[in-house]
Design an enzyme around this catalytic site. Structure first.
Site, PDB file in Angstrom:
ATOM      1  N   ARG A  13    -106.737 -56.254  -2.187  1.00 58.87           N
ATOM      2  CA  ARG A  13    -105.353 -56.661  -1.873  1.00 58.87           C
ATOM      3  C   ARG A  13    -105.310 -57.718  -0.770  1.00 58.87           C
ATOM      4  NH1 ARG A  13    -101.853 -51.851  -0.286  1.00 58.87           N
ATOM      5  NH2 ARG A  13    -103.799 -50.755   0.145  1.00 58.87           N
ATOM      6  N   LEU A  14    -106.398 -57.819  -0.036  1.00 63.18           N
ATOM      7  CA  LEU A  14    -106.498 -58.822   1.030  1.00 63.18           C
ATOM      8  C   LEU A  14    -107.062 -60.151   0.495  1.00 63.18           C
ATOM      9  CD1 LEU A  14    -105.983 -58.845   4.114  1.00 63.18           C
ATOM     10  CD2 LEU A  14    -108.334 -58.066   4.444  1.00 63.18           C
TER      11      LEU A  14
END
Length: 244
Positions: A13-14
């Site tokens: 997600r980063l």
């Protein structure tokens, strides 16, 4: 005192793969997240700190250096599984272990020291770090009995409306009797939607066995922010800049 740093995550997600880095080596103010965590637990000897590596583990190892011990989590099967990957490193060790996360750079050294002190003085099997804050994020809630002792931890998705109003949260940082912890984790189950082994089940298992579980509470909402998204990384950079 020994410590385990969970640092095996990918950071999907980063968008960490775009930077060709594992999650814990993403930088805040020019320093990897893991660097802040290792600085904040520097009261533990480096040789007594075991870093759990997985995705791009060699890069983590190259960054942190060979003064630390390492355990490899070859498959991402949850935080409980990550801790269990340290079992061989702790063979014959009869003391306590502090468990922290390599993607949570905002915890202060004094908070880690305080939970270790509380654990030692209380003689508990496990001491968990809780956070009591307004407008709590989606963390597990601490359920206490009539004496104020920790009775249960309920994940937010399983909370009743009444339990969701509880503002005391389980942060996931623990100090535990290492031998007892590894013995108890053998019974950890993965009967959840993700099929993962959750370390958050450990306090509940010890409570069910009648073991003493203590807590230390922080009231600093900033400390408990982990970096899972670009927005959280930006927030951590802001806080770290303000602390300088």
């Amino acid at each position: 005192m020994k410590a385990i740093v969970l640092a095996a995550g990918k950071g999907t997600r980063l968008h960490s793969e775009e930077f060709n880095l594992p999650k814990v080596l993403r930088e805040a103010l020019g320093k990897p997240l893991l660097g802040y965590v290792l600085s904040n637990i520097s009261f533990v000897n480096k040789k007594d700190i075991c870093i759990v590596i997985g995705y791009m583990g060699e890069k983590v190892r190259a960054y942190a250096g060979e003064d630390y011990a390492y355990a490899v989590q070859s498959e991402q099967k949850g935080t409980g599984h990550a801790v269990m990957s340290n079992k061989d490193e702790f063979e014959g060790y009869d003391g306590d272990v502090l468990i922290v996360y390599g993607d949570m750079p905002l915890f202060k050294e004094e908070t880690y020291k305080a939970i270790c002190k509380k654990h030692k003085e209380s003689g508990a099997a496990l001491t968990l770090l809780t956070a009591d804050i307004k407008n709590p994020p989606a963390y597990g809630r601490i359920i206490r009995d009539e004496n104020g002792s920790v009775k249960d931890i309920v994940e937010e998705k399983d909370c009743t409306d009444e339990q969701k109003r509880i503002t005391e949260l389980n942060v996931g940082v623990y100090v535990a009797d290492a031998k007892l912890m590894f013995e108890t984790l053998k019974g950890l189950k993965n009967n959840n939607a993700q099929g993962e082994y959750y370390l958050t089940d450990l306090p509940k298992m010890l409570i069910a066995e009648g073991r003493k579980v203590e807590s230390y509470t922080t009231y600093d909402a900033e400390e408990i922010v982990g970096v899972n998204t670009p927005e959280e990384l930006a927030f951590c950079e802001k806080v770290l800049a303000e602390r300088k």
